[in-house]
Scaffold this motif. Structure first.
Motif, short mmCIF file in Angstrom:
data_model
loop_
_atom_site.label_atom_id
_atom_site.label_comp_id
_atom_site.label_asym_id
_atom_site.label_seq_id
_atom_site.Cartn_x
_atom_site.Cartn_y
_atom_site.Cartn_z
N SER A 2 29.31 -0.60 -18.64
CA SER A 2 28.60 -1.55 -17.79
C SER A 2 27.14 -1.59 -18.19
CB SER A 2 28.77 -1.17 -16.32
OG SER A 2 28.09 0.04 -16.05
N SER A 3 26.40 -2.45 -17.57
CA SER A 3 25.02 -2.65 -18.00
C SER A 3 24.14 -1.44 -17.68
CB SER A 3 24.45 -3.91 -17.34
OG SER A 3 24.34 -3.69 -15.96
N ILE A 4 23.26 -1.14 -18.60
CA ILE A 4 22.30 -0.08 -18.42
C ILE A 4 20.97 -0.73 -18.08
CG2 ILE A 4 20.98 1.69 -19.66
CD1 ILE A 4 23.65 2.32 -21.13
N HIS A 5 20.33 -0.24 -17.04
CA HIS A 5 19.02 -0.76 -16.68
C HIS A 5 18.09 0.39 -16.31
CE1 HIS A 5 21.18 -0.45 -12.88
NE2 HIS A 5 20.02 -0.40 -12.27
N VAL A 6 16.81 0.10 -16.36
CA VAL A 6 15.80 1.12 -16.08
C VAL A 6 14.90 0.60 -14.98
CG1 VAL A 6 13.86 2.44 -17.03
CG2 VAL A 6 15.84 1.90 -18.48
N ARG A 7 14.53 1.47 -14.07
CA ARG A 7 13.61 1.08 -13.01
C ARG A 7 12.69 2.25 -12.68
NH1 ARG A 7 15.10 3.72 -8.56
NH2 ARG A 7 17.28 4.11 -8.09
N VAL A 8 11.60 1.93 -12.01
CA VAL A 8 10.69 2.98 -11.53
C VAL A 8 11.42 3.71 -10.41
CG1 VAL A 8 8.51 3.40 -10.33
CG2 VAL A 8 8.61 1.76 -12.22
N ALA A 9 11.28 5.03 -10.40
CA ALA A 9 11.95 5.87 -9.40
C ALA A 9 10.91 6.44 -8.44
CB ALA A 9 12.69 7.01 -10.10
N ASP A 10 11.37 6.82 -7.27
CA ASP A 10 10.52 7.44 -6.27
C ASP A 10 10.73 8.96 -6.32
OD1 ASP A 10 9.78 8.67 -3.75
OD2 ASP A 10 9.62 6.65 -2.92
N TRP A 11 9.70 9.70 -6.76
CA TRP A 11 9.82 11.16 -6.94
C TRP A 11 10.27 11.84 -5.65
CZ3 TRP A 11 10.67 14.80 -10.24
CH2 TRP A 11 10.37 16.13 -9.94
N GLN A 12 9.78 11.38 -4.52
CA GLN A 12 10.15 12.01 -3.25
C GLN A 12 11.61 11.72 -2.89
OE1 GLN A 12 8.10 14.17 -1.94
NE2 GLN A 12 6.54 13.62 -3.44
N LYS A 13 11.98 10.45 -2.94
CA LYS A 13 13.32 10.05 -2.50
C LYS A 13 14.41 10.38 -3.51
CE LYS A 13 11.97 6.19 0.45
NZ LYS A 13 11.17 5.01 0.14
N GLU A 14 14.07 10.33 -4.81
CA GLU A 14 15.10 10.50 -5.85
C GLU A 14 14.93 11.78 -6.64
OE1 GLU A 14 16.29 6.06 -6.94
OE2 GLU A 14 14.13 6.45 -7.18
N TRP A 77 25.64 9.88 -22.83
CA TRP A 77 25.09 8.52 -22.96
C TRP A 77 24.14 8.38 -24.16
CZ3 TRP A 77 26.74 10.38 -18.36
CH2 TRP A 77 27.58 9.55 -17.63
N ARG A 78 24.04 9.41 -24.97
CA ARG A 78 23.15 9.32 -26.13
C ARG A 78 23.77 8.43 -27.19
NH1 ARG A 78 21.88 15.61 -25.91
NH2 ARG A 78 20.96 15.50 -23.84
N GLY A 79 22.91 7.77 -27.96
CA GLY A 79 23.41 6.88 -29.01
C GLY A 79 23.77 5.51 -28.50
N LEU A 80 23.47 5.24 -27.23
CA LEU A 80 23.81 3.95 -26.63
C LEU A 80 22.56 3.13 -26.29
CD1 LEU A 80 26.58 5.21 -24.18
CD2 LEU A 80 26.90 4.16 -26.43
N LYS A 81 21.43 3.50 -26.91
CA LYS A 81 20.16 2.79 -26.72
C LYS A 81 19.56 3.00 -25.33
CE LYS A 81 20.32 0.63 -30.76
NZ LYS A 81 19.72 1.37 -31.84
N VAL A 82 20.01 4.03 -24.62
CA VAL A 82 19.43 4.33 -23.31
C VAL A 82 17.98 4.76 -23.47
CG1 VAL A 82 19.60 5.77 -21.23
CG2 VAL A 82 21.68 4.96 -22.39
N GLY A 83 17.71 5.60 -24.47
CA GLY A 83 16.35 6.05 -24.73
C GLY A 83 15.42 4.89 -25.04
#
Length: 141
Positions: A2-14, A77-83
């Motif tokens: 499925s689709s990989i996406h990146v977002r800003v995370a909340d250090w306290q909540k996550e 998940w390495r090698g899948l362009k996640v980095g």
């Protein structure tokens, strides 16, 4: 996949998700001592989460001085362009914040990955947590 996406995370909540990824990659896999992994910078850093669907699979952080660190992707998940997706999100945010220069301490084996993103090696090799590293810098155009 499925689709990989990146977002800003909340250090306290996550915090649990961010810690789980970093513990898996750095502490369990690479034997980095926990006291070197966790520092006071986490509280003020901008954290990023890479997700497949809603499952967290990678993380990174950006400090206010432009230093990028703790870039980690779970082994499966390495090698899948996640980095790539993770770093592009971090660099976009750094530029949005007006940070003209981004720096990182790269594990030597990862330098080609960072060079593709525009980073240049600016130091000799040194050991950090027993792992060979080099300093790298990228300047925004």
């Amino acid at each position: 996949m499925s689709s990989i996406h990146v977002r800003v995370a909340d250090w306290q909540k996550e915090n649990a998700e961010l810690r789980r990824i970093r513990e898996s990659v750095f502490i369990a896999e690479q034997a980095v001592p926990p006291e070197l992994e966790w520092d006071s910078d986490d509280a003020s850093a901008v954290h990023f989460l890479a997700l497949e669907g809603d499952y967290p699979i990678g993380t990174a952080r950006l400090l206010s001085n432009g230093h990028i660190g703790r870039v980690s992707v779970l082994r499966d998940w390495r090698g899948l362009k996640v980095g790539d997706a993770l770093m592009r999100a971090v660099l976009t945010e750094a530029e949005r914040l007006g940070l003209q220069e981004q720096m990182l301490s790269a594990q030597v084996h990862a330098t080609p990955f960072y060079e593709r993103l525009g980073f240049e090696i600016v130091s000799g090799e040194y050991l950090e947590a027993g792992i060979p590293h080099v300093d790298m810098v990228r300047r925004s155009h």
